[in-house]
Design a protein around this motif. Sequence first.
Motif, PDB file in Angstrom:
ATOM      1  N   GLU A 129     -28.042 -29.775  -3.221  1.00  0.00           N
ATOM      2  CA  GLU A 129     -27.681 -29.352  -4.128  1.00  0.00           C
ATOM      3  C   GLU A 129     -27.748 -27.822  -4.117  1.00  0.00           C
ATOM      4  O   GLU A 129     -28.280 -26.349  -4.288  1.00  0.00           O
ATOM      5  CB  GLU A 129     -29.718 -29.301  -5.221  1.00  0.00           C
ATOM      6  CG  GLU A 129     -29.623 -30.453  -5.138  1.00  0.00           C
ATOM      7  CD  GLU A 129     -31.073 -30.188  -6.545  1.00  0.00           C
ATOM      8  OE1 GLU A 129     -31.626 -29.374  -6.346  1.00  0.00           O
ATOM      9  OE2 GLU A 129     -31.177 -31.228  -7.085  1.00  0.00           O
ATOM     10  N   LEU A 130     -26.802 -27.785  -2.579  1.00  0.00           N
ATOM     11  CA  LEU A 130     -26.283 -26.338  -2.431  1.00  0.00           C
ATOM     12  C   LEU A 130     -24.916 -26.409  -3.080  1.00  0.00           C
ATOM     13  O   LEU A 130     -24.311 -27.510  -2.842  1.00  0.00           O
ATOM     14  CB  LEU A 130     -26.017 -26.162  -1.082  1.00  0.00           C
ATOM     15  CG  LEU A 130     -27.440 -26.089  -0.538  1.00  0.00           C
ATOM     16  CD1 LEU A 130     -27.535 -25.591   1.257  1.00  0.00           C
ATOM     17  CD2 LEU A 130     -27.964 -24.327  -0.641  1.00  0.00           C
ATOM     18  N   HIS A 131     -24.044 -25.054  -3.807  1.00  0.00           N
ATOM     19  CA  HIS A 131     -23.136 -25.554  -4.775  1.00  0.00           C
ATOM     20  C   HIS A 131     -21.897 -24.148  -3.281  1.00  0.00           C
ATOM     21  O   HIS A 131     -22.570 -23.566  -2.738  1.00  0.00           O
ATOM     22  CB  HIS A 131     -23.176 -24.052  -5.853  1.00  0.00           C
ATOM     23  CG  HIS A 131     -24.240 -25.367  -6.549  1.00  0.00           C
ATOM     24  ND1 HIS A 131     -24.098 -26.264  -7.768  1.00  0.00           N
ATOM     25  CD2 HIS A 131     -25.656 -24.957  -6.861  1.00  0.00           C
ATOM     26  CE1 HIS A 131     -25.234 -26.978  -7.979  1.00  0.00           C
ATOM     27  NE2 HIS A 131     -26.064 -26.193  -7.266  1.00  0.00           N
ATOM     28  N   LEU A 132     -20.788 -25.369  -3.329  1.00  0.00           N
ATOM     29  CA  LEU A 132     -19.694 -24.511  -2.859  1.00  0.00           C
ATOM     30  C   LEU A 132     -19.064 -22.725  -3.223  1.00  0.00           C
ATOM     31  O   LEU A 132     -18.719 -23.227  -4.510  1.00  0.00           O
ATOM     32  CB  LEU A 132     -18.280 -25.761  -2.824  1.00  0.00           C
ATOM     33  CG  LEU A 132     -17.107 -25.304  -2.133  1.00  0.00           C
ATOM     34  CD1 LEU A 132     -17.529 -24.029  -0.156  1.00  0.00           C
ATOM     35  CD2 LEU A 132     -16.523 -25.999  -1.668  1.00  0.00           C
ATOM     36  N   PHE A 133     -18.416 -22.374  -3.136  1.00  0.00           N
ATOM     37  CA  PHE A 133     -18.569 -20.593  -3.662  1.00  0.00           C
ATOM     38  C   PHE A 133     -17.119 -20.451  -3.064  1.00  0.00           C
ATOM     39  O   PHE A 133     -16.507 -20.032  -4.037  1.00  0.00           O
ATOM     40  CB  PHE A 133     -19.102 -19.334  -3.044  1.00  0.00           C
ATOM     41  CG  PHE A 133     -20.391 -19.898  -4.328  1.00  0.00           C
ATOM     42  CD1 PHE A 133     -20.431 -18.337  -5.127  1.00  0.00           C
ATOM     43  CD2 PHE A 133     -21.490 -20.621  -4.759  1.00  0.00           C
ATOM     44  CE1 PHE A 133     -22.052 -18.259  -6.961  1.00  0.00           C
ATOM     45  CE2 PHE A 133     -22.728 -20.038  -5.154  1.00  0.00           C
ATOM     46  CZ  PHE A 133     -22.657 -19.356  -6.124  1.00  0.00           C
ATOM     47  N   ASP A 134     -16.703 -21.491  -2.421  1.00  0.00           N
ATOM     48  CA  ASP A 134     -15.425 -20.309  -1.275  1.00  0.00           C
ATOM     49  C   ASP A 134     -15.088 -21.486  -0.263  1.00  0.00           C
ATOM     50  O   ASP A 134     -16.245 -21.189   0.542  1.00  0.00           O
ATOM     51  CB  ASP A 134     -14.692 -18.967  -1.756  1.00  0.00           C
ATOM     52  CG  ASP A 134     -14.225 -18.408  -1.829  1.00  0.00           C
ATOM     53  OD1 ASP A 134     -13.090 -18.863  -2.616  1.00  0.00           O
ATOM     54  OD2 ASP A 134     -13.894 -16.948  -2.357  1.00  0.00           O
ATOM     55  N   LYS A 135     -14.128 -21.498   0.006  1.00  0.00           N
ATOM     56  CA  LYS A 135     -13.679 -21.890   1.507  1.00  0.00           C
ATOM     57  C   LYS A 135     -12.415 -21.286   1.679  1.00  0.00           C
ATOM     58  O   LYS A 135     -11.201 -21.177   1.179  1.00  0.00           O
ATOM     59  CB  LYS A 135     -13.424 -23.059   1.222  1.00  0.00           C
ATOM     60  CG  LYS A 135     -12.701 -23.757   2.471  1.00  0.00           C
ATOM     61  CD  LYS A 135     -13.180 -26.091   2.059  1.00  0.00           C
ATOM     62  CE  LYS A 135     -11.859 -26.366   3.938  1.00  0.00           C
ATOM     63  NZ  LYS A 135     -11.303 -27.154   3.272  1.00  0.00           N
ATOM     64  N   LEU A 136     -12.204 -20.788   3.364  1.00  0.00           N
ATOM     65  CA  LEU A 136     -11.446 -18.832   2.989  1.00  0.00           C
ATOM     66  C   LEU A 136     -11.148 -19.106   5.050  1.00  0.00           C
ATOM     67  O   LEU A 136     -11.979 -19.835   5.677  1.00  0.00           O
ATOM     68  CB  LEU A 136     -12.009 -17.643   2.783  1.00  0.00           C
ATOM     69  CG  LEU A 136     -12.531 -17.565   1.936  1.00  0.00           C
ATOM     70  CD1 LEU A 136     -12.947 -15.752   1.555  1.00  0.00           C
ATOM     71  CD2 LEU A 136     -11.244 -17.522  -0.116  1.00  0.00           C
ATOM     72  N   GLY A 137     -10.002 -19.421   4.658  1.00  0.00           N
ATOM     73  CA  GLY A 137      -9.196 -18.816   6.160  1.00  0.00           C
ATOM     74  C   GLY A 137     -10.156 -17.550   7.129  1.00  0.00           C
ATOM     75  O   GLY A 137     -11.402 -16.874   6.538  1.00  0.00           O
ATOM     76  N   PHE A 138     -10.814 -18.623   9.072  1.00  0.00           N
ATOM     77  CA  PHE A 138     -11.361 -17.212   8.924  1.00  0.00           C
ATOM     78  C   PHE A 138     -10.685 -16.419  10.055  1.00  0.00           C
ATOM     79  O   PHE A 138      -9.880 -16.856  10.772  1.00  0.00           O
ATOM     80  CB  PHE A 138     -12.312 -18.071   9.514  1.00  0.00           C
ATOM     81  CG  PHE A 138     -13.193 -17.357  10.292  1.00  0.00           C
ATOM     82  CD1 PHE A 138     -14.838 -16.377  10.380  1.00  0.00           C
ATOM     83  CD2 PHE A 138     -12.737 -17.073  12.454  1.00  0.00           C
ATOM     84  CE1 PHE A 138     -15.479 -16.347  11.020  1.00  0.00           C
ATOM     85  CE2 PHE A 138     -13.997 -16.284  12.905  1.00  0.00           C
ATOM     86  CZ  PHE A 138     -15.373 -15.520  11.852  1.00  0.00           C
ATOM     87  N   ARG A 139     -10.495 -14.881  10.379  1.00  0.00           N
ATOM     88  CA  ARG A 139     -10.259 -14.652  10.872  1.00  0.00           C
ATOM     89  C   ARG A 139     -10.932 -13.080  12.320  1.00  0.00           C
ATOM     90  O   ARG A 139     -11.771 -13.347  11.844  1.00  0.00           O
ATOM     91  CB  ARG A 139      -9.060 -13.466  10.421  1.00  0.00           C
ATOM     92  CG  ARG A 139      -8.140 -14.226   8.896  1.00  0.00           C
ATOM     93  CD  ARG A 139      -7.238 -12.773   8.873  1.00  0.00           C
ATOM     94  NE  ARG A 139      -7.818 -11.840   8.124  1.00  0.00           N
ATOM     95  CZ  ARG A 139      -7.216 -10.737   7.620  1.00  0.00           C
ATOM     96  NH1 ARG A 139      -5.856 -10.870   7.660  1.00  0.00           N
ATOM     97  NH2 ARG A 139      -7.783  -9.950   6.995  1.00  0.00           N
ATOM     98  N   PHE A 140     -10.313 -13.647  13.880  1.00  0.00           N
ATOM     99  CA  PHE A 140     -11.098 -13.169  14.374  1.00  0.00           C
ATOM    100  C   PHE A 140     -11.027 -11.842  14.037  1.00  0.00           C
ATOM    101  O   PHE A 140     -12.410 -11.150  14.912  1.00  0.00           O
ATOM    102  CB  PHE A 140     -11.293 -14.025  15.722  1.00  0.00           C
ATOM    103  CG  PHE A 140     -11.130 -14.807  15.882  1.00  0.00           C
ATOM    104  CD1 PHE A 140     -12.238 -15.379  17.227  1.00  0.00           C
ATOM    105  CD2 PHE A 140     -10.457 -16.193  15.490  1.00  0.00           C
ATOM    106  CE1 PHE A 140     -13.083 -16.265  17.449  1.00  0.00           C
ATOM    107  CE2 PHE A 140     -11.326 -18.101  15.796  1.00  0.00           C
ATOM    108  CZ  PHE A 140     -12.271 -17.568  16.763  1.00  0.00           C
ATOM    109  N   LYS A 141      -9.879 -11.248  13.977  1.00  0.00           N
ATOM    110  CA  LYS A 141      -9.062 -10.037  13.967  1.00  0.00           C
ATOM    111  C   LYS A 141     -10.672  -9.039  12.917  1.00  0.00           C
ATOM    112  O   LYS A 141     -10.919  -7.426  13.297  1.00  0.00           O
ATOM    113  CB  LYS A 141      -8.624  -9.487  13.531  1.00  0.00           C
ATOM    114  CG  LYS A 141      -8.176  -9.811  12.202  1.00  0.00           C
ATOM    115  CD  LYS A 141      -6.465  -9.230  12.552  1.00  0.00           C
ATOM    116  CE  LYS A 141      -5.725  -9.189  10.842  1.00  0.00           C
ATOM    117  NZ  LYS A 141      -4.531  -8.394  10.891  1.00  0.00           N
ATOM    118  N   ASP A 142     -11.534  -9.726  11.993  1.00  0.00           N
ATOM    119  CA  ASP A 142     -12.242  -8.830  11.003  1.00  0.00           C
ATOM    120  C   ASP A 142     -13.275  -8.555  11.706  1.00  0.00           C
ATOM    121  O   ASP A 142     -14.131  -7.990  11.032  1.00  0.00           O
ATOM    122  CB  ASP A 142     -11.696  -9.972   9.776  1.00  0.00           C
ATOM    123  CG  ASP A 142     -11.462 -10.196   9.129  1.00  0.00           C
ATOM    124  OD1 ASP A 142     -10.225  -8.893   9.015  1.00  0.00           O
ATOM    125  OD2 ASP A 142     -11.080 -11.205   8.363  1.00  0.00           O
TER     126      ASP A 142
END
Length: 266
Positions: free
Chosen positions: A178-191
């Motif tokens: 019962e956890l809800h997906l809010f987002d799915k984004l790219g991951f950037r190491f430089k951040d």
Amino acid sequence: MGQKERQRASKRKKAIQKRKAAPDSEGARSIRCTSYSATQSILVLGDGDFSFSRGLVGHRGTGTGVLATAFDSEALVKKKYRKFAECQAKLEAAGASLEFGVDATRLHKSLGKRCFDRIVFNFPHSGKQRVHINRMLIHDFLKSAKQHLNPAGQIHVTLLDKPPYSNWQLEESAVSLELHLFDKLGFRFKDFPGYSHVTTLADAEEVDTFEKHCRIWHFGLTRPPAGTTKKRRVQDAPSSKPAQHGHTVTSIAPPPPKPKFVVEFD
């Protein structure tokens, strides 16, 4: 280490250096990325050499509110990770806290009743190349993390969005809990300046995680605003390729009962 192993390690190191030196190719396309604020309380799990937590401090400008953890003992972390001493010094100077021997699947044993605005687990791995074991790891982590999340908080999980990792049923486990997906984004190491992914093995080898396949999932306790989950666009990390499309999450039955096992984390 034999000659062939040294040659392979040298090739991997060169590939990583080439990736880090490559210029961004975002072009005119706007990239949405995960960000963390200085006011959030953040729990980082399985950080290995603590280089992500060090990068997180640089990302948000302070270590206050950050609890960086490792599954290994402090003595073992010092032995395995040559960058740890430097990361430890910078984290402590920035006001972050460090804890060791923290099992991401049994957080109550280390955290008590402490809760956080963000719980971050990058590249979780059981240490075994077995899909069913890593599915159990993912499920047990989410189940435990859910109990230590503030009401408006989020769980962030980073994985490669390709086999075998895409077979670990991350989204399906979240639905069953019962956890809800809010987002799915790219991951950037430089951040996260200075962050590099390393294995949990004795030599703590740095590995190229192929950033173009890295995704970070955001899960929460409450449902996202209406209309935001019917179709989700996956925001890639910088790439010359067009963004790919995600899929709608559907409910499934919870995983079967699981045996107890000891895990290691990246």
